[in-house]
Design a protein around this motif. Structure first.
Motif, mmCIF file in Angstrom:
data_model
loop_
_atom_site.group_PDB
_atom_site.id
_atom_site.type_symbol
_atom_site.label_atom_id
_atom_site.label_comp_id
_atom_site.label_asym_id
_atom_site.label_seq_id
_atom_site.Cartn_x
_atom_site.Cartn_y
_atom_site.Cartn_z
ATOM 1 N N ARG B 300 5.784 31.017 26.850
ATOM 2 C CA ARG B 300 7.133 30.783 27.508
ATOM 3 C C ARG B 300 7.116 29.354 28.020
ATOM 4 N NH1 ARG B 300 10.687 34.727 30.266
ATOM 5 N NH2 ARG B 300 10.260 33.508 32.084
ATOM 6 N N GLU B 301 6.043 28.897 28.632
ATOM 7 C CA GLU B 301 5.992 27.589 29.056
ATOM 8 C C GLU B 301 6.029 26.746 27.756
ATOM 9 O OE1 GLU B 301 2.725 26.552 31.448
ATOM 10 O OE2 GLU B 301 2.598 24.376 30.468
ATOM 11 N N LEU B 304 9.651 26.285 26.261
ATOM 12 C CA LEU B 304 10.296 25.717 27.197
ATOM 13 C C LEU B 304 10.048 24.117 27.009
ATOM 14 C CD1 LEU B 304 12.281 25.458 29.700
ATOM 15 C CD2 LEU B 304 9.965 24.914 31.023
ATOM 16 N N ARG B 305 9.008 23.791 27.185
ATOM 17 C CA ARG B 305 8.564 22.336 27.004
ATOM 18 C C ARG B 305 8.975 21.691 25.466
ATOM 19 N NH1 ARG B 305 4.566 20.132 30.453
ATOM 20 N NH2 ARG B 305 3.440 21.444 31.481
ATOM 21 N N LYS B 306 9.097 22.744 24.470
ATOM 22 C CA LYS B 306 9.668 22.394 23.198
ATOM 23 C C LYS B 306 11.165 22.201 23.280
ATOM 24 C CE LYS B 306 6.358 23.336 19.678
ATOM 25 N NZ LYS B 306 5.910 23.861 18.598
ATOM 26 N N ALA B 307 11.637 23.123 24.054
ATOM 27 C CA ALA B 307 13.230 23.011 24.250
ATOM 28 C C ALA B 307 13.823 21.932 25.043
ATOM 29 C CB ALA B 307 13.758 24.305 25.045
#
Ligand SMILES: Nc1ncnc2c1ncn2[C@@H]1O[C@H](COP(=O)(O)OP(=O)(O)OP(=O)(O)O)[C@@H](O)[C@H]1O
Ligand SMILES: [Mg+2]
Lengths: 235, 394
Positions: B300-301, B304-307
C-alpha cells in the motif's frame, strides 16, 4: 503538448476499461466521455460496482484506459512514458483516499511533504510548504503528530494537505468522507469547498452520500460503466 | 528524487524495523567475519612459513634421495660420506657441500635431561646455512676427520642445560656418551613448527658411529649466486644419477620449496575463503527473503508513493538502497568483528593471523555486491507494482 489555462482540467473521450479476471472479461467502464473545467466542483455518484473508482484511477493517470482518449490539463496521456505519467500525477493531480493512506510511522509534516520529495524540492523548503499546507487545513498545531495520534477527521485533513502541497490543478477524492462521522465529514467537505472556491482547484469527488453530493455544483451519475446522467457540463 | 532522499528513506525504513534489520544483517555479519578471520589466518600461516624458509639462508639446494613430492613417503637413503666427497669434487668447492644425519636423542647434564634433535654434520654447514654463533667455535674439519666427541648447542638447549653458566668447555652426555661443548648458536626461531634452537650439532662421523650407520640423510649444496642455482641443481642430480643408474634423486631450492608450500597454503586459504563466502551467500539469500517480505508488507505504501508521483525507478532505488545498506552495514560490522577476532587469535594463540587490506576491501566489496545482487529482484518487484492494485491491497 499544450497546457494552458484555456484547456479543461480533464477531458475524457469514450473511455473504456476492461479487466481480465481469470479469463473472464469485466467491463468496468464502457465508454465514458467527460469534461471537467478548470476550477469546477463535481460529484460522481452511483451504485457500488458501477465503475466510479475505476474512472477516478483513469482520470488520475494511475491506470491506463483500454481504449479512449484522456487529456489532463491539455496533455494527452496515452503517449506518455511511465516516468512522465508519474510526473503528471506529481504536478497536476492531488489524490485523497477513503482510507487516508498516510505513512503510519511518519509525522504529519513529513507525510504532507512527501510529494515534494519526488519533485526534488529541498528539505527546508519542503518543510515550510508542508507546514503552510497543514496550516491551511487547520492543523498548524499537529505538525509533529503521527497518524496514530490523530482522529480520523484530522488524518483526512492531513491527506488533503498532502494532496494540495504540490498545488495541483485537479483534486480527486474517492469517498473522502466514507470513513468519517457526519461532523468530521462536514468539516472535510467545508475544506474542499473552500479550496475550490479560493484556490481555484478543480475538485472531483466520489460519494454515496446524497447530502454531500448536493454540495457539488454538478452531479455525474454512473451506472454499469456508463454515465447515466450529468447535471452540468463544462464551459 | 535525489539520491540523498532515497538514502534517508531507506535508512528510516531500516530503523523502523530495527530488530528485523539486525537479524537480517546477522547473516552478512557472520559471513564477512568468517571471510576476514579465515583469510587472515591463512595469509598469516603462509607468511610465517615463507619467512622461516627464507630464514634458513640464501641460494641453498637441498639434495635428498627419491622423488620429492608433497605427500610422498620418504625414501630409504643410500647416500654415504663417499657420495659427499664425490659431490664435493663435482661442485669443485668443498665448502659448498654439507651433510646431515638426524636423530632424536636424550641429552643430560647432571640431573637435567632433555630430548633434542641431534644432527651429524660438518664444518661446511655454517658457510651455507644462516647459523650465527653466540659463543665458542663451530665444528671443524679435524672434528669430523678424527671423530671427536664435540658438540655445538642450540640456544635453547644451552639455557635449558646450563642456565646462566657458559657451556663452552663443559661436558654433556648425548645418548649416554660424553661430549665436550665447543660452541653455542645464536637464537634463530623455528622452521615448520620445529624449534631450531633445540638442535645439537655433532660431527657427522661421530654421529654415524653413535647410531651405527654408514649413511647420511641428505646433502645441502650452496650456490654462489641466484644465477648459479639452476645449473648447479641439474649438475648435482645428473652426477648422482650417473653414479647410481636407475635411481632418483631430488634437488630442491628454497624458491621451489617456497613455491610449493606457498601454493598449498594459498589453496588452503582459498578453500577457507570459499567456505566463508558460502555463508556470506546464505546471508544474501536472507536479505533477499526479508526484502520480498518487506515489499509485500508495504504494498500500500508503494501504491501511495506512486500516486504521489514516485517513478518506477524511485521505488526501485529506495528498496535497492535498503538492501545494499543492510549488507554494507552488516559488512562493516563483520569487518570490525573480524579484525578484532584476527587480532585476538594472534595475541592469544600461536596462530599468526595477518590482516590484509585486500581481504577487508574484498569483504566490503562483496557485501555491497551481495546487497545489489540479492536486492535487485525484490526492488524490481516493488518498482513494477501496479499502483491501482497496490492501493487496493489490504
Ligand atoms: N482489478 C480488478 N480486476 C477485475 N475486476 C475489477 C478490478 N477492479 C475493479 N473491478 C471490477 O470493476 C467494476 C467496477 O469497480 P469499481 O471499484 O470501479 O466500482 P465502484 O463504483 O468504485 O464501487 P464502490 O462504490 O463499491 O467503491 C466492479 O465490477 C469490480 O468488480
Ligand atoms: Mg470505489
Amino acid at each position: 503538448m499544450t497546457s494552458g489555462e484555456r484547456a479543461p482540467a480533464i477531458e475524457a473521450v469514450d473511455l473504456t476499461r476492461r479487466y481480465q479476471l481469470e479469463g473472464v472479461a469485466v467491463d468496468a467502464l464502457r465508454g465514458v466521455s467527460l469534461r471537467i473545467g478548470q476550477g469546477e466542483f463535481a460529484a460522481i455518484v452511483g451504485p457500488s460496482g458501477s465503475g466510479k473508482s475505476t474512472l477516478m484511477h483513469l482520470l488520475g493517470c494511475l491506470d491506463r484506459p483500454t481504449s479512449g482518449v484522456l487529456r489532463v490539463n491539455g496533455v494527452e496521456m496515452s503517449g506518455l512514458s511511465e516516468s512522465r505519467l508519474a510526473e503528471l500525477r506529481n504536478r497536476t493531480i492531488g489524490f485523497v483516499f477513503q482510507s487516508f493512506h498516510l505513512l503510519a510511522r511518519t509525522t504529519a509534516l513529513d507525510n504532507v511533504a512527501l510529494p515534494l520529495v519526488y519533485r526534488g524540492v529541498g528539505r527546508s523548503e519542503r518543510r515550510a510548504r508542508a507546514a503552510a499546507a497543514l496550516e491551511a487545513v487547520g492543523l498548524g498545531h499537529r505538525l509533529e503528530h503521527r497518524p496514530s495520534q490523530m482522529s480520523g477527521g484530522e488524518q483526512q485533513r492531513v491527506a488533503i494537505a498532502r494532496a494540495l502541497v504540490g498545488e495541483p490543478k485537479v483534486l480527486l477524492a474517492d469517498e473522502p468522507t466514507g470513513n468519517l462521522d457526519t461532523r468530521n465529514g462536514a468539516e472535510v467537505m467545508a475544506i474542499l469547498d473552500r479550496l475550490n472556491a479560493d484556490g481555484g482547484v478543480a475538485v472531483v469527488l466520489v460519494t454515496h452520500d446524497q447530502e454531500i453530493a448536493a454540495c457539488a455544483r454538478r452531479q455525474i451519475h454512473v451506472r454499469d460503466g456508463l454515465i447515466e446522467l450529468d447535471t452540468g457540463s463544462a464551459r | 528524487m535525489r539520491g540523498r532522499e532515497a538514502f534517508a528513506m531507506a535508512l528510516e525504513a531500516l530503523r523502523v524495523n530495527r530488530l528485523r534489520s539486525t537479524l537480517t544483517m546477522l547473516g552478512v555479519i557472520i559471513g564477512v567475519l568468517a571471510v576476514v578471520v579465515l583469510v587472515s589466518v591463512g595469509t598469516g600461516a603462509k607468511d610465517a612459513v615463507e619467512e622461516q624458509i627464507s630464514g634458513l639462508g640464501t641460494n641453498i639446494i637441498l639434495v635428498v634421495p627419491g622423488q620429492l613430492t608433497v605427500g610422498a613417503a620418504p625414501t630409504q637413503s643410500r647416500l654415504s660420506l663417499a657420495d659427499v666427497a664425490y659431490l664435493r669434487r663435482v661442485v669443485g668447492d668443498p665448502a659448498k657441500v654439507t651433510v646431515s644425519l638426524q636423530s632424536g636423542e636424550t641429552v643430560r647434564v647432571g640431573r637435567t635431561e632433555a630430548f633434542v634433535t641431534v644432527i651429524g654434520t660438518d664444518q661446511s654447514l655454517t658457510g651455507i646455512f644462516e647459523r650465527p654463533l653466540a659463543k665458542g667455535r663451530p665444528l671443524s674439519e679435524t672434528d669430523v676427520d678424527t671423530r671427536r666427541r664435540v658438540a655445538v648447542l642450540g640456544a635453547e638447549v644451552a639455557t635449558r642445560m646450563f642456565g646462566d653458566v657458559d657451556p663452552v668447555g663443559r661436558q654433556v652426555s648425548i645418548a649416554g656418551a660424553r661430549f665436550r661443548v665447543v660452541g653455542v648458536y645464536a637464537t634463530i626461531g623455528q622452521t615448520f613448527g620445529l624449534s631450531r634452537d633445540q638442535e645439537v650439532h655433532v660431527p657427522v662421523t661421530t654421529a654415524q658411529r653413535m647410531l651405527g650407520v654408514d649413511r647420511v640423510n641428505g646433502l645441502a649444496v650452496g650456490a654462489s649466486g641466484p644465477d648459479e642455482i639452476e645449473p648447479l641443481q641439474r649438475k648435482v642430480v645428473d652426477a648422482l644419477t650417473a653414479r647410481y643408474p636407475g635411481e632418483k634423486f631430488s634437488a630442491v631450492t628454497q624458491t621451489q620449496l617456497l613455491g610449493t608450500i606457498g601454493s598449498v597454503l594459498g589453496m588452503l586459504t582459498g578453500v577457507l575463503a570459499a567456505i566463508a563466502g558460502i555463508s556470506l551467500l546464505v546471508g544474501g539469500v536472507g536479505v533477499s527473503n526479508i526484502m520480498l517480505v518487506s515489499v509485500r508488507e508495504r504494498t500500500r505504501e508503494i501504491g501511495l508513493r506512486k500516486a504521489l508521483g514516485a517513478r518506477q525507478r524511485d521505488v526501485l532505488a529506495q528498496f535497492l538502497i535498503e538492501a545494499v545498506l543492510l549488507t554494507t552495514i552488516g559488512g562493516v560490522i563483520g569487518i570490525v568483528l573480524g579484525v578484532g577476532g584476527a587480532l585476538a587469535i594472534r595475541s592469544f594463540t600461536e596462530v599468526p593471523a595477518t590482516i590484509t587490506w585486500w581481504s577487508i576491501a574484498l569483504a566490503f566489496g562483496v557485501s555491497a555486491a551481495v546487497g545489489v545482487f540479492f536486492g535487485v529482484a525484490p526492488a524490481r518487484r516493488a518498482g513494477r507494482l501496479d499502483p491501482v492494485i497496490a492501493l487496493r491491497a489490504e
